[in-house]
Scaffold this motif. Structure first.
Motif, PDB file in Angstrom:
ATOM      1  N   GLY A 193       0.334  -1.475   0.010  1.00  0.00           N
ATOM      2  CA  GLY A 193      -0.244  -0.162   0.349  1.00  0.00           C
ATOM      3  C   GLY A 193       0.368   1.484  -0.193  1.00  0.00           C
ATOM      4  N   MET A 194       2.147   1.312  -0.014  1.00  0.00           N
ATOM      5  CA  MET A 194       2.818   2.647  -0.088  1.00  0.00           C
ATOM      6  C   MET A 194       3.680   3.152  -1.529  1.00  0.00           C
ATOM      7  N   ALA A 195       2.789   3.868  -1.617  1.00  0.00           N
ATOM      8  CA  ALA A 195       3.260   5.352  -2.847  1.00  0.00           C
ATOM      9  C   ALA A 195       4.660   5.668  -2.664  1.00  0.00           C
ATOM     10  N   VAL A 196       5.695   5.431  -3.704  1.00  0.00           N
ATOM     11  CA  VAL A 196       6.875   5.751  -3.935  1.00  0.00           C
ATOM     12  C   VAL A 196       6.998   7.545  -4.571  1.00  0.00           C
ATOM     13  N   HIS A 197       7.549   8.006  -3.951  1.00  0.00           N
ATOM     14  CA  HIS A 197       8.302   9.495  -4.866  1.00  0.00           C
ATOM     15  C   HIS A 197       9.283   9.572  -5.065  1.00  0.00           C
ATOM     16  N   VAL A 198      10.383   9.392  -6.381  1.00  0.00           N
ATOM     17  CA  VAL A 198      11.453   9.266  -6.797  1.00  0.00           C
ATOM     18  C   VAL A 198      11.723  11.233  -6.663  1.00  0.00           C
ATOM     19  N   HIS A 199      13.275  10.723  -6.123  1.00  0.00           N
ATOM     20  CA  HIS A 199      13.125  12.870  -6.091  1.00  0.00           C
ATOM     21  C   HIS A 199      14.801  12.587  -7.378  1.00  0.00           C
ATOM     22  N   SER A 200      15.284  13.453  -7.781  1.00  0.00           N
ATOM     23  CA  SER A 200      16.786  12.975  -8.705  1.00  0.00           C
ATOM     24  C   SER A 200      17.315  14.027  -9.266  1.00  0.00           C
ATOM     25  N   HIS A 201      18.580  14.269 -10.018  1.00  0.00           N
ATOM     26  CA  HIS A 201      18.981  15.381 -10.506  1.00  0.00           C
ATOM     27  C   HIS A 201      18.302  15.477 -11.707  1.00  0.00           C
ATOM     28  N   ASP A 202      17.938  16.523 -12.224  1.00  0.00           N
ATOM     29  CA  ASP A 202      17.450  17.361 -13.860  1.00  0.00           C
ATOM     30  C   ASP A 202      18.683  16.548 -15.021  1.00  0.00           C
ATOM     31  N   PRO A 203      17.685  15.507 -15.244  1.00  0.00           N
ATOM     32  CA  PRO A 203      19.251  15.515 -16.313  1.00  0.00           C
ATOM     33  C   PRO A 203      19.197  16.345 -17.688  1.00  0.00           C
ATOM     34  N   GLU A 204      18.167  17.232 -17.919  1.00  0.00           N
ATOM     35  CA  GLU A 204      17.538  17.887 -19.049  1.00  0.00           C
ATOM     36  C   GLU A 204      18.767  19.321 -19.072  1.00  0.00           C
ATOM     37  N   VAL A 205      19.295  20.134 -20.198  1.00  0.00           N
ATOM     38  CA  VAL A 205      20.172  20.939 -20.665  1.00  0.00           C
ATOM     39  C   VAL A 205      19.345  21.723 -20.209  1.00  0.00           C
ATOM     40  N   LEU A 206      18.503  22.599 -20.567  1.00  0.00           N
ATOM     41  CA  LEU A 206      17.436  23.258 -20.567  1.00  0.00           C
ATOM     42  C   LEU A 206      17.273  23.417 -19.575  1.00  0.00           C
ATOM     43  N   THR A 207      16.560  23.041 -18.768  1.00  0.00           N
ATOM     44  CA  THR A 207      16.804  22.908 -17.850  1.00  0.00           C
ATOM     45  C   THR A 207      17.278  23.575 -16.572  1.00  0.00           C
ATOM     46  N   ASN A 208      18.555  22.375 -16.982  1.00  0.00           N
ATOM     47  CA  ASN A 208      19.567  22.328 -15.370  1.00  0.00           C
ATOM     48  C   ASN A 208      20.724  22.637 -16.259  1.00  0.00           C
ATOM     49  N   PRO A 209      21.250  23.623 -16.772  1.00  0.00           N
ATOM     50  CA  PRO A 209      22.493  23.971 -17.818  1.00  0.00           C
ATOM     51  C   PRO A 209      23.895  23.619 -16.736  1.00  0.00           C
ATOM     52  N   LEU A 210      24.447  23.798 -17.357  1.00  0.00           N
ATOM     53  CA  LEU A 210      25.858  23.207 -15.910  1.00  0.00           C
ATOM     54  C   LEU A 210      26.254  22.666 -14.756  1.00  0.00           C
ATOM     55  N   ASP A 211      25.780  21.643 -15.213  1.00  0.00           N
ATOM     56  CA  ASP A 211      25.496  20.106 -14.384  1.00  0.00           C
ATOM     57  C   ASP A 211      26.670  19.500 -14.457  1.00  0.00           C
ATOM     58  N   HIS A 212      26.912  18.408 -13.752  1.00  0.00           N
ATOM     59  CA  HIS A 212      28.103  17.609 -14.187  1.00  0.00           C
ATOM     60  C   HIS A 212      27.215  15.807 -13.664  1.00  0.00           C
ATOM     61  N   ALA A 213      28.563  15.475 -15.592  1.00  0.00           N
ATOM     62  CA  ALA A 213      27.804  14.434 -15.495  1.00  0.00           C
ATOM     63  C   ALA A 213      27.627  13.400 -15.486  1.00  0.00           C
ATOM     64  N   ASP A 214      27.937  13.623 -13.907  1.00  0.00           N
ATOM     65  CA  ASP A 214      27.481  12.262 -14.044  1.00  0.00           C
ATOM     66  C   ASP A 214      26.287  12.896 -12.673  1.00  0.00           C
ATOM     67  N   HIS A 215      25.049  14.062 -12.663  1.00  0.00           N
ATOM     68  CA  HIS A 215      24.034  14.451 -12.106  1.00  0.00           C
ATOM     69  C   HIS A 215      23.183  14.001 -13.258  1.00  0.00           C
ATOM     70  N   ARG A 216      23.549  14.063 -14.299  1.00  0.00           N
ATOM     71  CA  ARG A 216      22.731  14.084 -15.516  1.00  0.00           C
ATOM     72  C   ARG A 216      22.236  12.216 -15.806  1.00  0.00           C
ATOM     73  N   VAL A 217      23.184  11.530 -15.780  1.00  0.00           N
ATOM     74  CA  VAL A 217      22.976  10.037 -16.067  1.00  0.00           C
ATOM     75  C   VAL A 217      22.689   9.560 -14.697  1.00  0.00           C
ATOM     76  N   THR A 218      22.983  10.379 -13.142  1.00  0.00           N
ATOM     77  CA  THR A 218      21.778   9.664 -12.853  1.00  0.00           C
ATOM     78  C   THR A 218      20.337   9.839 -13.027  1.00  0.00           C
ATOM     79  N   GLY A 219      20.297  10.832 -13.470  1.00  0.00           N
ATOM     80  CA  GLY A 219      18.695  11.372 -13.253  1.00  0.00           C
ATOM     81  C   GLY A 219      18.332  10.442 -14.648  1.00  0.00           C
ATOM     82  N   ARG A 220      18.908  10.848 -15.303  1.00  0.00           N
ATOM     83  CA  ARG A 220      18.129   9.144 -16.356  1.00  0.00           C
ATOM     84  C   ARG A 220      17.785   7.796 -15.944  1.00  0.00           C
TER      85      ARG A 220
END
Length: 307
Positions: A193-220
């Motif tokens: 009965g437990m719902a799950v909500h995931v929080h992570s890095h934004d992988p999109e360059v347009l909404t989150n420019p300048l970020d670390h490559a590890d962040h982007r792939v982890t978001g994917r």
């Protein structure tokens, strides 16, 4: 009843509710949730929701095992601090090795180890932190010579592997392989009965420019795992927050600062010059006062939201 006792009782009451939610924070490095979404993690705990943090990269920066082991100790110190802010007991987490199945959840291929994969999982009061221990890929994704220049970004671009954990406990052949492992870890923490909500890095360059490559792939990876889990997701800006305005109320910023300081203190306790803050003081001073996020599937960043 004391304030601490009241908070603890409130958390316990929430935890017994039939519609209880599991908040899962899938991040690249040991200090990422503190810097970019720490206020959201603390808020989840204060509302009685259990929290799981899954950290994909060892964040070793080619400095050796003592460095990344210390980063893990810092992550656990931060999580313990978050438990304290939510009124939980300040007890050390219990760490064990979780053996995951050899056959992935969706793909027909077998895992790269005959008997499955081993992931280090440390559990506290309503919290859990899992370490996948993959090699740091550098901000541009080029990787380090000591790891044969392998990185999460190169794995994502070529779908070739394996990309092995630094402790040799697991190896992954693709982003989907990693997503299936993340989903398996989450399922190990779910209750009926437990719902799950995931929080992570934004992988999109347009909404989150300048970020670390590890962040982007982890978001994917997190988004793919969320689809497997039929979970909702929120995506957070990272390094690009240096160009945005402060948007946190003082209490929320204080939560982030307290969790991050506990991380940095654990680092400097081992080596006086191992301070993440000192390595990028100006940037970290901005991150701690700013949390920018958007629901997965939307465009544009919210000023701030606690989903």
């Amino acid at each position: 009843m004391t304030l601490l006792g009241s908070l603890t009782a409130t958390r316990a009451a929430h935890a017994q509710g039939p519609g209880h939610r599991l908040d899962v924070f899938v991040v690249a490095h040991a200090d990422d949730w503190q810097l970019f979404m720490g206020d959201v993690l603390v808020d989840a705990l204060r509302h009685g929701r259990p929290v799981v943090a899954i950290i994909t990269s060892a964040g070793d920066a080619a400095r050796g095992s003592e460095f990344w082991h210390t980063r893990e100790a810092g992550a656990l110190a931060s999580m313990q601090a978050a438990q304290g802010l939510a009124g939980g007991p300040l007890i050390a987490p219990l760490c064990t090795s979780w053996r995951l199945p050899a056959v992935p959840l969706r793909s027909p291929r077998r895992g790269s180890e005959p008997g499955g994969r081993t992931v280090r999982v440390c559990r506290g009061d309503g919290t859990s932190t899992a370490f996948l221990r993959l090699p740091d890929g550098r901000p541009d994704g080029s990787g380090f010579a000591v790891h044969g220049y392998r990185s999460l970004q190169k794995l994502a671009q070529t779908s070739l592997g394996p990309l092995a954990a630094l402790d040799g406990t697991a190896a992954y052949t693709s982003v989907t392989d990693l997503a299936e492992t993340v989903a398996a870890l989450v399922r190990g923490h779910e209750r009926p009965g437990m719902a799950v909500h995931v929080h992570s890095h934004d992988p999109e360059v347009l909404t989150n420019p300048l970020d670390h490559a590890d962040h982007r792939v982890t978001g994917r990876i997190a988004l793919e795992a969320a689809r497997d889990l039929h979970a909702s997701a929120t995506l957070y800006a990272g390094y690009s927050n240096v160009r945005r305005a402060d948007n946190l109320m003082p209490e929320a910023a204080a939560w982030k600062m307290y969790c991050f300081v506990q991380y940095d203190r654990a680092m400097m306790t081992r080596h006086g010059n191992w301070s993440a803050y000192a390595e990028n003081a100006w940037g970290h001073a901005q991150y701690l006062f700013r949390t920018y996020a958007r629901p997965a599937g939307s465009t544009g960043l919210l000023r701030h939201s606690w989903p």
